[in-house]
Design a protein around this motif. Sequence first.
Motif, mmCIF file in Angstrom:
data_model
loop_
_atom_site.group_PDB
_atom_site.id
_atom_site.type_symbol
_atom_site.label_atom_id
_atom_site.label_comp_id
_atom_site.label_asym_id
_atom_site.label_seq_id
_atom_site.Cartn_x
_atom_site.Cartn_y
_atom_site.Cartn_z
ATOM 1 N N SER A 1 0.859 -1.226 0.079
ATOM 2 C CA SER A 1 -0.024 -0.073 -0.078
ATOM 3 C C SER A 1 0.942 1.015 0.280
ATOM 4 N N GLU A 2 0.195 2.228 -0.490
ATOM 5 C CA GLU A 2 0.991 3.509 -0.628
ATOM 6 C C GLU A 2 0.356 4.736 -0.253
ATOM 7 N N GLY A 3 0.744 5.903 0.407
ATOM 8 C CA GLY A 3 0.374 7.001 0.789
ATOM 9 C C GLY A 3 0.917 8.176 0.212
ATOM 10 N N TRP B 1 -4.205 8.116 2.654
ATOM 11 C CA TRP B 1 -3.888 6.721 2.910
ATOM 12 C C TRP B 1 -5.234 5.983 2.847
ATOM 13 N N HIS B 2 -5.165 4.829 1.959
ATOM 14 C CA HIS B 2 -6.311 4.249 1.603
ATOM 15 C C HIS B 2 -7.221 5.153 1.031
#
Length: 179
Positions: A45-47, A76-77
Amino acid sequence: MTSRRDADQHPLPDAAAHHPVPDALVHLAGTWHVERTVRDLADGSEGHFSGTVRFTPLPAPDEGGLLHHESGTFTWHGTARPAERTLRFLPGEVPGTARVEFADGRPFHDLDLRTGRHTADHPCAADLYRGDFEVADEDHWRTRWRVGGPAKDLLLITEYVRVPARPAAGSSARRGRSG
């Protein structure tokens, strides 16, 4: 630790491209635009953080130091939220270097940009934060924090671009006009 994707998105300068900084505090003073990617290497996952950091003079008794105040939006998300942090940059033991502290005075890391590059470690409970700092030129620098520990496997890459200072009202830009 670095994937090909990291290198494509954040090309690191050659050692010859590092810009020596004789005095870290003088170099950092002012306002910078900040773009940060935060990647969880465990799940992919990436923010993203986008904002501004201002380095302003600290009041007495910390004269000669800078207050680092960062503010912006962290996503984020898919959820965007306001985010901010404050650090203190104080003169280091060696002229031209800095000692970085959290806002409450706890030590964070040292910073020596005299070669245009620096690596610092910050142990935090069972985690280790390893930061690489690189100065490309007077107006661009980057940090890469690799965070590892029992519950963390993160890569944070931050690009800083200096925001030009605005001329004061009545400055030379206005004086050149007649009329």
